[in-house]
Motif scaffolding. Structure first.
Motif, short mmCIF file in Angstrom:
data_model
loop_
_atom_site.label_atom_id
_atom_site.label_comp_id
_atom_site.label_asym_id
_atom_site.label_seq_id
_atom_site.Cartn_x
_atom_site.Cartn_y
_atom_site.Cartn_z
N PRO A 75 0.86 -1.32 -0.18
CA PRO A 75 0.15 0.06 0.03
C PRO A 75 0.79 1.25 0.08
CG PRO A 75 -0.01 -1.03 2.10
CD PRO A 75 0.61 -2.15 1.26
N ILE A 76 1.90 1.38 0.75
CA ILE A 76 2.77 2.66 0.57
C ILE A 76 3.59 2.81 -0.53
CG2 ILE A 76 4.88 3.39 1.84
CD1 ILE A 76 4.14 1.70 4.51
N ALA A 77 4.10 1.65 -1.02
CA ALA A 77 4.67 1.87 -2.44
C ALA A 77 3.58 2.46 -3.41
CB ALA A 77 5.32 0.52 -2.87
N THR A 78 2.58 1.77 -3.33
CA THR A 78 1.49 2.11 -4.36
C THR A 78 1.12 3.42 -4.45
OG1 THR A 78 0.81 -0.13 -4.22
CG2 THR A 78 -0.71 1.21 -5.50
N ALA A 79 0.66 3.79 -2.98
CA ALA A 79 0.38 5.09 -2.89
C ALA A 79 1.55 6.20 -3.44
CB ALA A 79 0.15 5.49 -1.42
N LYS A 80 2.73 5.92 -3.03
CA LYS A 80 3.74 6.73 -3.53
C LYS A 80 3.94 6.69 -5.03
CE LYS A 80 8.74 7.43 -2.94
NZ LYS A 80 10.06 6.78 -2.25
N THR A 81 3.63 5.88 -5.71
CA THR A 81 3.77 5.86 -7.27
C THR A 81 2.40 6.53 -7.84
OG1 THR A 81 4.37 3.59 -7.24
CG2 THR A 81 3.59 4.47 -9.25
N ILE A 82 1.28 6.38 -7.16
CA ILE A 82 0.14 7.21 -7.53
C ILE A 82 0.42 8.55 -7.54
CG2 ILE A 82 -2.32 7.80 -7.28
CD1 ILE A 82 -2.79 4.79 -6.68
N ASN A 83 0.99 8.98 -6.14
CA ASN A 83 1.33 10.50 -5.92
C ASN A 83 2.30 11.09 -7.04
OD1 ASN A 83 -0.47 10.79 -3.73
ND2 ASN A 83 1.09 10.07 -2.35
N ILE A 84 3.25 10.31 -7.39
CA ILE A 84 4.18 10.71 -8.23
C ILE A 84 3.49 11.11 -9.62
CG2 ILE A 84 6.36 9.97 -9.65
CD1 ILE A 84 7.19 8.59 -7.16
N ILE A 85 2.76 9.93 -10.10
CA ILE A 85 1.82 10.46 -11.26
C ILE A 85 1.04 11.58 -11.06
CG2 ILE A 85 0.22 9.29 -12.83
CD1 ILE A 85 0.96 6.50 -11.99
N LYS A 86 0.50 11.79 -10.06
CA LYS A 86 -0.50 13.05 -9.83
C LYS A 86 0.56 14.39 -10.13
CE LYS A 86 -4.02 10.97 -6.91
NZ LYS A 86 -4.69 11.13 -5.61
N LYS A 87 1.80 14.45 -9.40
CA LYS A 87 2.66 15.35 -9.39
C LYS A 87 3.18 15.65 -10.78
CE LYS A 87 6.88 15.06 -8.18
NZ LYS A 87 8.26 14.79 -7.23
N GLU A 88 3.70 14.47 -11.44
CA GLU A 88 4.58 14.58 -12.66
C GLU A 88 3.58 14.92 -13.94
OE1 GLU A 88 7.50 14.99 -13.27
OE2 GLU A 88 8.31 14.18 -11.48
#
Length: 396
Positions: A75-88
């Protein structure tokens, strides 16, 4: 245009190097490149993110074994990935190997689908359209609905449900309605297999892009240094066998021993041997795996043929590397290799037929091939530049 790639590893292993090569080509052509990866060492490069810790990956692996759901944790890595997609805010997200216990695939796919993000999914194995099996081999359940699979079964949940049926449904649900998805097979063989799976039915576009490699390294290379370093005889024809794991049944190492016993006049060289040397025929020279790409090119160049005995391959970098170095390939039919090779410089026969395989080896060793010509053809067919350019066409 900005492309964000997601893969298990970065700049290591076959898929990690492919991601690295695509990223570099994008930047050279003026595109923005972002990479998220899960496993391995943390690298210090701009816009390259390691999203998972090794601790979370171990927890993911444990939960997958307990509950039979390979892609449902982190869950942590998935949330981090999704947040990076949102940011980039990438124009395209390019998914590669999502196994490796580093991300919740179902949640990631739901996010991309629900947010209408244009997505490319490259199939390097059969894991996605079978919902768990790297190679389906002769099983065809995945063409309709996986069920009662011994490979997908958790230690706890196997008593309460059919895990393969459960995982297949979860994967199918995650892809259903994904209108902005292009599925790319690394070989026509793999692409055609993916088209048969209900996981991708309805809306998916399909393409084929062969894997590419560094043709500045894998080319005809001077190899005299190998004679002294490894004691390779100069007066014998050389049959090369390359493997990441000689003892893995899928790579067919046992056939190499049988072939070597039947053909004692030829020198067999195994690069990647990790077994018991005492059981080897006298005409086999075992060499530990080398991570030196230049030395690997020397091995391909010194060989008269390269032998492939795998049960299944979805591409075969060994075939591509060998041909780029000017060396023909002989082996068993394994799915993709016979479809991605250069036909006139390769020969494949039915699985397990040692008699015909030995005849093919002797026939090829009797021919004086133009290795420079083979190398030139291989360089044009398998360059990472060509691979990256084909992906850019898909991105556009």
């Amino acid at each position: 245009m900005k492309i964000l790639q997601i893969n298990c590893v970065y700049n290591s292993g076959s898929t990690g190097k492919i991601v690295y090569d695509i990223s570099n080509t994008l930047k050279q052509k003026g595109f923005d490149s972002v990479v998220c990866y899960g496993r391995g060492k943390k690298v210090s490069e701009p816009n390259v993110y390691k999203v998972s810790t090794e601790f979370e990956a171990k927890i993911h692996s444990l939960l997958a074994r307990l509950f039979g759901v390979q892609f449902g944790f982190s869950p942590i890595a998935t949330a981090k990935t999704i947040n990076i997609i949102k940011k980039e805010k990438p124009d395209v997200v390019h998914l590669h190997c999502l196994n490796g216990n580093f991300i919740n695939v179902y949640r990631l796919l739901d996010f991309l689908k629900n947010n209408k993000i244009k997505t490319v999914l490259t199939l390097h194995a059969e894991i996605m359209h079978t919902a768990g099996c790297e190679h389906a081999f002769e099983c065809e359940k995945w063409k309709k609905q996986c069920h009662d699979c011994k490979r997908i079964s958790g230690k706890i949940s196997r008593f309460f449900r059919d895990d393969s049926r459960h995982c297949f449904k979860k994967m199918k649900d995650a892809f259903q309605g994904f209108d902005n998805l292009t599925v790319v097979g690394v070989s026509d063989w793999l692409t055609q297999r993916a088209k048969l799976s209900p996981v991708f039915e309805g809306g998916s576009d399909f393409k084929t892009v062969n894997n590419g490699l560094d043709t500045d390294v894998f080319k005809r290379t001077a190899y005299d240094a190998l004679y002294e370093k490894y004691g390779i005889p100069k007066n014998r024809k050389i049959v090369l066998y390359v493997t990441p794991n000689f003892n893995h049944a899928i790579k067919g190492g046992k056939y190499v021993l049988e072939v070597a016993n039947r053909l004692p006049d030829y020198q067999f060289v195994i690069v990647g041997f990790n077994g018991d040397k005492s059981v080897l025929p006298k005409n086999i020279l075992p060499i530990a795996r080398t991570d030196n790409k230049q030395e690997m090119a020397m091995f391909y160049s010194i060989a008269d043929i390269t032998l492939l005995t795998s049960l299944k391959e979805t591409f075969s970098m060994i075939v591509a590397e060998s041909l780029c170095c000017g060396t023909p390939v002989v082996g068993f039919e394994a799915g993709a290799p016979e479809t991605i090779t250069i036909k006139e410089y390769s020969s494949f026969t039915e699985q397990g037929n040692i008699d015909i395989l030995c005849k093919q080896i002797e026939e090829f060793l009797s021919v004086d091939f133009d290795k420079d010509k083979i190398s030139t053809m291989g360089q044009k067919k398998y360059s990472f530049q060509k691979m990256a350019d084909n992906y850019i066409v898909i991105y556009n």
